[in-house]
Design an enzyme around this catalytic site. Structure first.
Site: not given
Ligand code: FAD
Ligand code: DHB
Length: 394
Positions: A74, A198, A289, A293, A388
């Site tokens: 994009h 957006y 979200p 980021k 962004y």
């Molecule tokens: P996570 O992906 O949360 O991974 C952490 C892992 O640790 C998980 O698999 C969990 O099961 C595991 N865990 C937890 N506790 C334990 C334990 N005690 N023992 C073993 N394992 C454990 N960001 C965006 O940019 N756009 C979005 O649209 C967006 N939507 C989101 C929707 C939701 C519901 C959530 C929660 C987050 C969203 N985010 C979004 C944020 C983005 O997905 C996260 O920033 C990203 O997943 C961070 O990655 P991570 O590996 O740090 O954490």
């Molecule tokens: C998506 C999520 C976001 O938070 C965003 O700012 C843009 C796109 C997505 O899930 O595609």
């Protein structure tokens, strides 16, 4: 059962999985534990937009083949408000940077498929002795066997609700909870737009994203206490039509394959390291979200952490490990600011956020003035685009 590894990693989200892979490329061995099943980790719908730097890193570490083949490039976003829709062209504003739409689920699948050792469905995860040079990661595996793994370092990549952050002493916490949430859907219908939209609207924020040429991802702002059961598909489409509607443009509807509500908060815990326990990704910080980021920030953390741990464990030098928290926090706070700015500019704040109707009106007029500025001033547009599209990885 007692065993030994160089790095114990908690969490098979993007942070833990990419860290494990980057360490392995430098001959550093690790044990990764995850309390969910592999299937759950691979299906959990979350982010979808990869910054330029994230894309380059995934290619560099050999995880980019499917992303290059299937990801959608994009060159900007649309901002919609007050009946206008404007396009921001990122390559011309940022000296060539683009975005890639490739779901977090796919990044996770690609990393798991490499085949590094992962214990899924563990219980009782705990860390101890983090102030020594031999911290211990303990857990019970899916078969019920209790493990004690002696490590040189432990990476807490276990998300916001994990066990790592609570195991750290004396953290300084900064936090903001927003008075709204996002209801997100995955719809089996080709996207109605070439790039993400957006939309600021009188009924609240809405966004049109996508996952593939066949699948759309859309979001609407809802109250944080809304229940998904109260949102039948027709009500969701009605709100999407209302908020995203634009003359001469059609939003195509289709079957909703998945829906869920996510609360919105900003959260930063500092420092991101205590002794030999290092936090990365959502375990240390959460951003709302808007601006996509969260995932990119998790990837940036583990790039810094992988370099620091290789230096510590292979070269015996602690300088990068000592600088880890500060190196990450500069980017974390920049992303925290940007996500707050995008969120504040685009969402409708509920009436009880204000002391009078005139104050609510004032806030809305400011939002429109700011949106006008970023869509009419090159300098303001460049600022948004640079943030962004993301900053180069350290
Ligand atoms: P996570 O992906 O949360 O991974 C952490 C892992 O640790 C998980 O698999 C969990 O099961 C595991 N865990 C937890 N506790 C334990 C334990 N005690 N023992 C073993 N394992 C454990 N960001 C965006 O940019 N756009 C979005 O649209 C967006 N939507 C989101 C929707 C939701 C519901 C959530 C929660 C987050 C969203 N985010 C979004 C944020 C983005 O997905 C996260 O920033 C990203 O997943 C961070 O990655 P991570 O590996 O740090 O954490
Ligand atoms: C998506 C999520 C976001 O938070 C965003 O700012 C843009 C796109 C997505 O899930 O595609």
């Amino acid at each position: 059962m007692r065993s030994r590894t160089q790095v114990g990693i908690i969490g098979a989200g993007p942070a833990g999985l990419l860290l494990q892979h980057m360490l392995a490329r430098h001959g550093v061995d690790s044990v990764l534990v995850e309390n969910r099943s592999r299937e759950y980790c691979e299906k959990r719908q979350r982010a979808g937009v990869l910054e330029h730097g994230t894309v380059e890193l995934l290619k560099e570490i050999g995880l980019g083949d499917r992303m290059v083949a299937e990801g959608l490039t994009h060159s900007g976003i649309y901002l919609q408000f007050a009946g206008e829709r404007h396009h921001l062209d990122f390559p011309s504003l940022t000296g060539g940077r683009t975005l890639t739409v490739y779901a977090q689920t796919e990044v996770v699948k690609d990393a798991i498929a490499v085949g590094h050792p992962i214990h899924f469905e563990v219980t009782d995860t705990a860390v101890r002795d983090i102030d020594t040079e031999r911290p211990v990661l303990s857990f019970t595996d899916a078969g019920g066997v209790a493990h004690e793994v002696e490590c040189d370092a432990i990476a807490g990549c276990d998300g916001f609700y994990g066990v790592s952050r609570p195991a750290m002493p004396a953290l300084r916490v900064s936090e903001r909870t927003y008075p709204f949430a996002w209801l997100g859907i995955l719809a089996t219908v080709p996207p109605s737009t070439d790039e993400l939209i957006y939309a600021h609207s009188a009924s609240g924020f809405a966004m049109h994203s996508m996952r593939s040429p066949e699948v759309s991802r859309l979001y609407i702002q809802v109250d944080p206490d809304e229940k998904i059961e109260d949102w039948p598909d027709e009500r969701i489409w009605e709100q999407l039509q209302l908020r995203l509607g634009h003359p001469g443009w059609t939003l195509h509807e289709g079957p909703i394959a998945e829906k869920g509500i996510t609360p919105m908060r900003s959260f930063v815990a500092e420092p991101m390291r205590s002794g030999r326990l290092f936090l990365a990704g959502d375990a240390a910080h959460i951003v709302p979200p808007t601006g996509a980021k969260g995932l990119n920030l998790a990837v940036a953390d583990v790039k810094v952490l992988a370099d620091a741990l290789v230096r510590l464990l292979v070269e015996g030098k602690a300088d990068l490990a000592d600088a880890y928290s500060q190196t990450c926090l500069t980017r974390v706070w920049r992303s925290t600011w940007f996500s707050w700015y995008m969120t504040s500019m685009l969402h409708r704040f509920p009436a009880d956020s204000f002391t009078s109707a005139a104050e609510a009106e004032f806030q809305e007029r400011l939002q429109i003035a700011q949106l006008r500025q970023v869509t009419s001033s090159d300098a303001a547009a460049r600022d948004l685009a640079e943030n962004y599209a993301g900053w180069p990885l350290p």
